[in-house]
Motif scaffolding. Sequence first.
Motif, mmCIF file in Angstrom:
data_model
loop_
_atom_site.group_PDB
_atom_site.id
_atom_site.type_symbol
_atom_site.label_atom_id
_atom_site.label_comp_id
_atom_site.label_asym_id
_atom_site.label_seq_id
_atom_site.Cartn_x
_atom_site.Cartn_y
_atom_site.Cartn_z
ATOM 1 N N ARG A 34 0.808 -1.217 0.000
ATOM 2 C CA ARG A 34 0.000 0.000 0.000
ATOM 3 C C ARG A 34 0.845 1.274 0.000
ATOM 4 O O ARG A 34 0.326 2.351 -0.266
ATOM 5 C CB ARG A 34 -0.916 0.035 1.227
ATOM 6 C CG ARG A 34 -1.853 -1.139 1.360
ATOM 7 C CD ARG A 34 -2.801 -0.909 2.507
ATOM 8 N NE ARG A 34 -3.610 -2.084 2.801
ATOM 9 C CZ ARG A 34 -4.557 -2.115 3.720
ATOM 10 N NH1 ARG A 34 -4.799 -1.044 4.433
ATOM 11 N NH2 ARG A 34 -5.230 -3.230 3.942
ATOM 12 N N LYS A 36 1.973 4.458 1.406
ATOM 13 C CA LYS A 36 1.375 5.306 2.437
ATOM 14 C C LYS A 36 -0.148 5.236 2.408
ATOM 15 O O LYS A 36 -0.817 5.907 3.194
ATOM 16 C CB LYS A 36 1.827 6.755 2.240
ATOM 17 C CG LYS A 36 3.323 6.956 2.452
ATOM 18 C CD LYS A 36 3.694 8.422 2.288
ATOM 19 C CE LYS A 36 5.181 8.629 2.528
ATOM 20 N NZ LYS A 36 5.583 10.052 2.381
ATOM 21 N N ARG A 37 -0.701 4.434 1.513
ATOM 22 C CA ARG A 37 -2.150 4.321 1.432
ATOM 23 C C ARG A 37 -2.726 3.598 2.643
ATOM 24 O O ARG A 37 -2.132 2.636 3.119
ATOM 25 C CB ARG A 37 -2.547 3.560 0.167
ATOM 26 C CG ARG A 37 -2.328 4.318 -1.125
ATOM 27 C CD ARG A 37 -2.917 3.538 -2.287
ATOM 28 N NE ARG A 37 -2.072 2.414 -2.672
ATOM 29 C CZ ARG A 37 -2.510 1.197 -2.922
ATOM 30 N NH1 ARG A 37 -3.798 0.922 -2.792
ATOM 31 N NH2 ARG A 37 -1.694 0.237 -3.269
ATOM 32 N N ARG A 38 -3.915 4.055 3.074
ATOM 33 C CA ARG A 38 -4.612 3.389 4.174
ATOM 34 C C ARG A 38 -5.626 2.386 3.649
ATOM 35 O O ARG A 38 -6.319 1.739 4.415
ATOM 36 C CB ARG A 38 -5.319 4.433 5.056
ATOM 37 C CG ARG A 38 -4.381 5.398 5.737
ATOM 38 C CD ARG A 38 -5.115 6.213 6.803
ATOM 39 N NE ARG A 38 -6.207 6.995 6.243
ATOM 40 C CZ ARG A 38 -6.073 8.244 5.798
ATOM 41 N NH1 ARG A 38 -4.878 8.832 5.825
ATOM 42 N NH2 ARG A 38 -7.098 8.903 5.290
ATOM 43 N N TRP A 39 -5.742 2.286 2.334
ATOM 44 C CA TRP A 39 -6.708 1.379 1.729
ATOM 45 C C TRP A 39 -5.977 0.445 0.765
ATOM 46 O O TRP A 39 -4.912 0.760 0.240
ATOM 47 C CB TRP A 39 -7.801 2.148 1.001
ATOM 48 C CG TRP A 39 -7.273 3.283 0.164
ATOM 49 C CD1 TRP A 39 -7.046 4.566 0.557
ATOM 50 C CD2 TRP A 39 -6.873 3.223 -1.220
ATOM 51 N NE1 TRP A 39 -6.540 5.322 -0.466
ATOM 52 C CE2 TRP A 39 -6.423 4.518 -1.584
ATOM 53 C CE3 TRP A 39 -6.852 2.217 -2.172
ATOM 54 C CZ2 TRP A 39 -5.966 4.824 -2.853
ATOM 55 C CZ3 TRP A 39 -6.402 2.512 -3.458
ATOM 56 C CH2 TRP A 39 -5.965 3.810 -3.782
ATOM 57 N N SER A 40 -6.556 -0.712 0.564
ATOM 58 C CA SER A 40 -5.951 -1.721 -0.309
ATOM 59 C C SER A 40 -6.609 -1.704 -1.683
ATOM 60 O O SER A 40 -7.630 -1.046 -1.893
ATOM 61 C CB SER A 40 -6.116 -3.103 0.316
ATOM 62 O OG SER A 40 -7.486 -3.478 0.341
ATOM 63 N N ASP A 41 -6.036 -2.481 -2.595
ATOM 64 C CA ASP A 41 -6.639 -2.600 -3.920
ATOM 65 C C ASP A 41 -8.033 -3.200 -3.832
ATOM 66 O O ASP A 41 -8.942 -2.808 -4.572
ATOM 67 C CB ASP A 41 -5.763 -3.467 -4.828
ATOM 68 C CG ASP A 41 -4.467 -2.760 -5.224
ATOM 69 O OD1 ASP A 41 -4.354 -1.542 -4.947
ATOM 70 O OD2 ASP A 41 -3.571 -3.427 -5.789
ATOM 71 N N LEU A 61 -13.205 5.374 1.017
ATOM 72 C CA LEU A 61 -11.805 5.043 1.288
ATOM 73 C C LEU A 61 -11.237 5.833 2.467
ATOM 74 O O LEU A 61 -10.075 5.664 2.833
ATOM 75 C CB LEU A 61 -10.953 5.314 0.041
ATOM 76 C CG LEU A 61 -11.284 4.467 -1.193
ATOM 77 C CD1 LEU A 61 -10.412 4.886 -2.358
ATOM 78 C CD2 LEU A 61 -11.107 2.977 -0.896
ATOM 79 N N LEU A 63 -10.850 9.123 2.652
ATOM 80 C CA LEU A 63 -9.984 10.210 2.210
ATOM 81 C C LEU A 63 -10.715 11.544 2.299
ATOM 82 O O LEU A 63 -11.940 11.597 2.356
ATOM 83 C CB LEU A 63 -9.517 9.968 0.768
ATOM 84 C CG LEU A 63 -8.747 8.666 0.543
ATOM 85 C CD1 LEU A 63 -8.459 8.477 -0.941
ATOM 86 C CD2 LEU A 63 -7.440 8.673 1.323
ATOM 87 N N HIS A 73 -5.390 10.877 -7.955
ATOM 88 C CA HIS A 73 -4.580 9.788 -7.392
ATOM 89 C C HIS A 73 -5.381 8.486 -7.365
ATOM 90 O O HIS A 73 -4.891 7.425 -7.780
ATOM 91 C CB HIS A 73 -4.144 10.173 -5.976
ATOM 92 C CG HIS A 73 -3.425 9.077 -5.250
ATOM 93 N ND1 HIS A 73 -2.173 8.649 -5.606
ATOM 94 C CD2 HIS A 73 -3.796 8.307 -4.178
ATOM 95 C CE1 HIS A 73 -1.787 7.672 -4.790
ATOM 96 N NE2 HIS A 73 -2.768 7.447 -3.922
ATOM 97 N N VAL A 74 -6.638 8.575 -6.904
ATOM 98 C CA VAL A 74 -7.491 7.383 -6.846
ATOM 99 C C VAL A 74 -7.805 6.892 -8.256
ATOM 100 O O VAL A 74 -7.796 5.692 -8.531
ATOM 101 C CB VAL A 74 -8.785 7.682 -6.065
ATOM 102 C CG1 VAL A 74 -9.747 6.494 -6.131
ATOM 103 C CG2 VAL A 74 -8.466 8.005 -4.608
ATOM 104 N N HIS A 77 -5.160 4.701 -9.759
ATOM 105 C CA HIS A 77 -5.146 3.330 -9.262
ATOM 106 C C HIS A 77 -6.253 2.496 -9.911
ATOM 107 O O HIS A 77 -6.087 1.296 -10.118
ATOM 108 C CB HIS A 77 -5.281 3.306 -7.745
ATOM 109 C CG HIS A 77 -4.005 3.645 -7.034
ATOM 110 N ND1 HIS A 77 -2.955 2.754 -6.916
ATOM 111 C CD2 HIS A 77 -3.610 4.789 -6.418
ATOM 112 C CE1 HIS A 77 -1.963 3.331 -6.242
ATOM 113 N NE2 HIS A 77 -2.333 4.565 -5.938
#
Length: 250
Positions: A34, A36-41, A61, A63, A73-74, A77
């Motif tokens: 991840r 620095k992301r707090r969420w996964s794929d 998410l 954010l 950014h999202v 992904h």
Amino acid sequence: MLLLGFGERARSAGAVRIVRRRAVELNIDFSHFRGKRRWSDDDLRRAVTECQSWEEVIDRLGLSTASGNVQPHVKSHTVRLGLNTDRLKAVSHVGRQPPEAVPVVSTLRIEPKHLRVAAPVTAAAWFMLRGCAVSFPAEPTVYDLLVDTPDRLMRVQVKSTTRNHKDYGWMAGVGHHPDTHSKKGQLLAYDPDEIDLFFIVDGDMTMYLIPSRAIAGRVAISLRTYRKYIVGNAQGLLGLAGDARMRSSA
């Protein structure tokens, strides 16, 4: 990247792509990476599948939209994961309606008694929508608005009427009392050298912009006589479409 010996190139996007591509070739799962992301794929997949707009996805998410970079950014992904986001591109009003009730104030009905206090700001909005700067006098003056027009500064007196005469139509008072505070004494006509324009709103929300010299010497007028000075109707501006007309008989 560091363990593989990339050293200073560990943060290089090109180097990361090389390693990621190799991981795919070897069928190695790296969805738990991840950064620095707090969420996964998987979190993103579920959000895109279940939400109706990008705003909902971002909120799901956890954010904040305070940063202008969040949505791009999202989106990047979702492209990486090959997700179908066509539904999220639709404008929000064709999707699910918000569950919150409409504000109580939006259900209030129009009342004729409020037109007198609403007329000055209605006039100001009319001028401002046309690019004219509007000033309200800080102290009581003979005019209600000072408007910077392409010609020059104009002194505007604002009037309103809810008096509809069966024979003469909307009747507007265009005079003033000697003492504006007590409202006592015989009505006097405005001096045309002190007022440039009259802005008048009748009970149908029709707006008139009348040169003072066209009214000079009068303290009351039938607005039928001044049809050539009609400049529009405020019903659409104020959300009055479909509401009952603000009529009162003489």
